[in-house]
Design a protein around this motif. Structure first.
Motif, PDB file in Angstrom:
ATOM      1  N   GLU A 322       0.835  -1.204   0.000  1.00 41.50           N
ATOM      2  CA  GLU A 322       0.000   0.000   0.000  1.00 41.50           C
ATOM      3  C   GLU A 322       0.863   1.245   0.000  1.00 41.50           C
ATOM      4  O   GLU A 322       0.573   2.217  -0.686  1.00 41.50           O
ATOM      5  CB  GLU A 322      -0.945  -0.018   1.209  1.00 41.50           C
ATOM      6  N   GLU A 327      -2.302   5.417  -3.809  1.00 45.00           N
ATOM      7  CA  GLU A 327      -3.625   5.362  -4.442  1.00 45.00           C
ATOM      8  C   GLU A 327      -3.539   5.343  -5.961  1.00 45.00           C
ATOM      9  O   GLU A 327      -4.397   4.800  -6.643  1.00 45.00           O
ATOM     10  CB  GLU A 327      -4.461   6.571  -4.020  1.00 45.00           C
ATOM     11  N   TRP A 330      -1.695   0.735  -9.532  1.00 42.80           N
ATOM     12  CA  TRP A 330      -2.489  -0.456  -9.273  1.00 42.80           C
ATOM     13  C   TRP A 330      -1.572  -1.674  -9.109  1.00 42.80           C
ATOM     14  O   TRP A 330      -0.839  -2.027 -10.036  1.00 42.80           O
ATOM     15  CB  TRP A 330      -3.484  -0.668 -10.415  1.00 42.80           C
ATOM     16  N   ARG A 371      -5.983  -5.545  -2.368  1.00 41.88           N
ATOM     17  CA  ARG A 371      -6.076  -4.591  -3.485  1.00 41.88           C
ATOM     18  C   ARG A 371      -5.072  -4.957  -4.576  1.00 41.88           C
ATOM     19  O   ARG A 371      -3.884  -5.102  -4.316  1.00 41.88           O
ATOM     20  CB  ARG A 371      -5.801  -3.172  -2.985  1.00 41.88           C
ATOM     21  N   GLY A 476     -11.875  -1.133  -4.783  1.00 43.55           N
ATOM     22  CA  GLY A 476     -11.910  -0.299  -3.580  1.00 43.55           C
ATOM     23  C   GLY A 476     -10.533  -0.013  -3.000  1.00 43.55           C
ATOM     24  O   GLY A 476      -9.567  -0.721  -3.254  1.00 43.55           O
ATOM     25  N   SER A 477     -10.497   1.047  -2.185  1.00 48.51           N
ATOM     26  CA  SER A 477      -9.261   1.335  -1.456  1.00 48.51           C
ATOM     27  C   SER A 477      -9.088   0.273  -0.373  1.00 48.51           C
ATOM     28  O   SER A 477     -10.050  -0.401   0.007  1.00 48.51           O
ATOM     29  CB  SER A 477      -9.353   2.721  -0.819  1.00 48.51           C
ATOM     30  N   ARG A 479      -7.605  -0.494   3.551  1.00 45.52           N
ATOM     31  CA  ARG A 479      -7.041   0.032   4.801  1.00 45.52           C
ATOM     32  C   ARG A 479      -6.902  -1.126   5.784  1.00 45.52           C
ATOM     33  O   ARG A 479      -7.861  -1.851   6.033  1.00 45.52           O
ATOM     34  CB  ARG A 479      -7.982   1.089   5.384  1.00 45.52           C
ATOM     35  N   ARG A 493     -12.128  -2.862   2.503  1.00 48.28           N
ATOM     36  CA  ARG A 493     -12.076  -2.445   1.098  1.00 48.28           C
ATOM     37  C   ARG A 493     -13.302  -1.574   0.893  1.00 48.28           C
ATOM     38  O   ARG A 493     -14.397  -1.951   1.281  1.00 48.28           O
ATOM     39  CB  ARG A 493     -12.130  -3.663   0.165  1.00 48.28           C
ATOM     40  N   GLU A 494     -13.094  -0.442   0.278  1.00 48.63           N
ATOM     41  CA  GLU A 494     -14.181   0.519   0.264  1.00 48.63           C
ATOM     42  C   GLU A 494     -14.283   1.293  -1.037  1.00 48.63           C
ATOM     43  O   GLU A 494     -13.274   1.728  -1.589  1.00 48.63           O
ATOM     44  CB  GLU A 494     -13.942   1.503   1.420  1.00 48.63           C
ATOM     45  N   VAL A 495     -15.511   1.412  -1.535  1.00 49.10           N
ATOM     46  CA  VAL A 495     -15.841   2.389  -2.576  1.00 49.10           C
ATOM     47  C   VAL A 495     -17.002   3.198  -2.004  1.00 49.10           C
ATOM     48  O   VAL A 495     -17.651   2.733  -1.054  1.00 49.10           O
ATOM     49  CB  VAL A 495     -16.278   1.726  -3.916  1.00 49.10           C
TER      50      VAL A 495
END
Ligand code: TEU
Length: 560
Positions: A322, A327, A330, A371, A476-477, A479, A493-495
């Motif tokens: 990460e 960000e 990929w 990710r 998604g990101s 964390r 994992r988030e969008v």
């Protein structure tokens, strides 16, 4: 591209242009996947026969990557190519290849070819011409250099101190030219000189040729080695375990003008949208991998594949990825390939007394939820193991070249035939397999595992289906959760509009997880559990405590 391929693309069989980010790639080692003509060697018609295992009615992967399919003397398992523009007749005809592309496209599967552009086979016509004299069209196509004088016995001395990754010197003397040629790998894999404009042009013409045949992506073998320092200086030395490690590889890879070469290569692919490429980082760090990643050009980094199976190692690997990729770039996710021990063997061994099946299921969860674009290696979906291959049966010549302390092991062990069904030949071949099948092929095969909802194959299918419909898992990101401690690896994992929580217990005993600390989320929906023996509630209240068994993984979605 053939007409049917074009038509299918227009009819939206394929998803959006960023499939390379959302999708999953499946690596096929063609010799070992499926043999249609009964000669014991896997082939392209065999792959066509098995596309339904891979397509929407099966695993539902988005692309297949074929390890080299070109004519090759086989000194390095096909990575010594004698003609980059053709299909090895052992694998089928040119028409078989075009049919494979069409049939794959028909199922929404893209095709990625493995291009070995750092070197050729010493039987490649360019090298055969190049080694005989200093004049002629191909004389300058390879990395030739004059001897650095003579040694005490009057023998020509190598131009510098560079060594081969497979062991021994990286230079071989050619008396007909009175010069040495360079090889990072075997002496039978002479290095192309990418600094010669005509060589780059010829390589790019070959690339265009495959794209015109409908290929959707390219894997670039050992790509960060293409360019060397033009003056060929000796590398500085340092302490290390192997001759390779005893050098700082300042001049034989990762040159400052290399990213510009990749840009020129990408310009060819970018002539049409949705074409991806992935560079195989050779012997480098996650920072190097991230630095060479841009847009739909991905780079394999080895952080995950090199992490031991324990929570702190996996957490550190995720953190390092990460941090390096950030960000904007990929990553890829890889746990097995044709060079490394298979995930199911390696991870369980590294964990000690673990249930290898449970480890393989949890590792599948990690691979498909971390990710980055996941790359699955054929047979990984069955939990295939490394197979003991006696030295006399080995099909990996480099395994025998190296001296003690080399990096290499016998890669035959991770390249054994895919077991499709019970019975002789395991559905892989009606003949005698070119390499022995695993001793467990009678039970560990596609047909048997399809009937068992608890099998590793069923686990992969559930995970892949979930991933395909869960944007946060695709793009998604990520964390790491602050409470990710002890044996637990936990990440979100988030969008916008979707938050997924992945929990992995990488320990040999139960771990507890309390669903708290994230305000505003009253409850969680259970999306997936590796352990299907004791079903959990479909909805779990916020604040509840979950107990995860050894090597159990679960996936939850926050209910808004
Ligand atoms: O491998 C290059 C290579 O040595 C690595 O991938 C290595 O495992 C990694 O850098 C470790 O840090 C590629 C092919 O994958 C391999 O099969 C070939 O033998 C090699 O190139 C030579 O073509």
């Amino acid at each position: 591209m053939t007409e049917s391929g074009r038509a299918l693309e227009r009819t939206a069989t394929f998803g959006p242009d960023d499939w390379w980010r959302r999708g999953v790639v499946y690596q096929i080692y063609p010799r070992s996947f499926s043999d249609a003509d009964g000669d014991g060697i896997g082939d392209l018609p065999g792959i066509i026969d098995r596309l339904d295992h891979l397509g929407p009615t099966g695993l539902g992967v988005d692309a297949i990557w074929l390890s080299p399919i070109y004519p090759s003397p086989g000194k390095d398992g096909g990575y010594d190519v004698s003609d980059h523009t053709r299909v090895d007749p052992r694998f089928g005809s040119e028409a078989d290849f075009d049919r494979l592309v069409d049939e794959a496209h028909r199922r929404g599967i893209r095709v990625i070819l493995d291009l070995v552009m750092n070197h050729t086979s010493d039987e490649h016509p360019w090298f055969v011409a190049s080694r005989t004299g200093r004049t002629g069209r191909h004389a300058g196509d390879y990395l030739w250099a004059d001897p650095a004088g003579q040694d005490a016995d009057g023998r020509p001395r190598a131009p510098n101190n560079w060594v081969s990754w497979f062991g021994g010197p990286a230079w071989t003397y050619e008396p007909r030219r009175g010069q040495f040629y360079h090889h990072t790998f075997l002496a039978e894999q002479p290095e192309i000189d990418w600094r010669v404009p005509a060589v780059e042009a010829a390589q790019f013409e070959m690339v265009r040729g495959w794209l015109d045949r409908g290929v959707d992506g390219l894997r670039l073998d050992t790509f960060n080695v293409f360019l060397k320092h033009p003056d060929l200086p000796s590398n500085p030395t340092r302490a290390g375990r192997t001759p390779w490690d005893r050098q700082v590889h300042l001049y034989d890879r990762d040159q400052p003008d290399f990213p510009a070469l990749i840009e020129r290569f990408r310009a060819i692919l970018d002539a049409e949208p949705g074409r991806m490429s992935v560079g195989e980082l050779f012997d480098g760090t996650v920072e190097t991998a991230a630095g060479l990643t841009s847009g739909s050009h991905l780079v394999f980094d080895w952080t995950l594949i090199e992490a031991a199976w324990n929570a702190s190692a996996v957490r550190s690997a995720i953190e390092a990825r990460e941090e390096a990729f950030g960000e904007g770039r990929w990553p890829t996710a890889v746990l097995s390939n044709h060079d490394r021990r298979r995930q199911a063997s390696r991870l369980a061994d590294s964990a000690g007394a673990a249930d290898a099946e449970a480890v393989a299921r949890a590792a599948a969860t990690l691979l498909l939820t971390v990710r980055g674009t996941p790359f699955l290696y054929y047979g990984e979906e069955l939990g295939m193991r490394d197979v003991d291959i006696a030295p006399e049966e080995s099909v990996d010549p480099p395994a025998f070249r190296f001296t003690s302390g080399s990096h290499w092991w016998d890669r035959s062990r991770c390249r054994t035939p895919m077991p499709w069904s019970p019975g002789p030949g395991s559905g892989f071949t009606g003949g005698r397999p070119w390499l022995r099948l695993g001793p467990d092929a009678g039970e560990r095969n596609v047909e048997v595992q399809l009937t068992d909802p608890r099998s590793i194959l069923s686990t992969y299918r559930r995970l892949l289906a979930l991933r395909a419909t869960t944007p946060a898992l695709q793009i998604g990101s990520l964390r790491l959760h602050p409470d990710s401690v002890g044996d637990l690896v936990a990440y979100t994992r988030e969008v916008p509009g979707q938050r997924i929580l992945v929990l992995l217990n990488l320990g040999r005993v139960n771990s507890r997880w309390q669903l708290s600390g994230i305000p505003g989320e009253p409850a969680w929906r259970l999306l997936f559990d590796t352990d299907t023996t004791a079903p959990r509630d479909a909805v779990i209240a916020g604040g509840a405590t979950l107990i995860l068994g050894p090597d159990e993984a679960i996936i939850l979605e926050a209910i808004p």
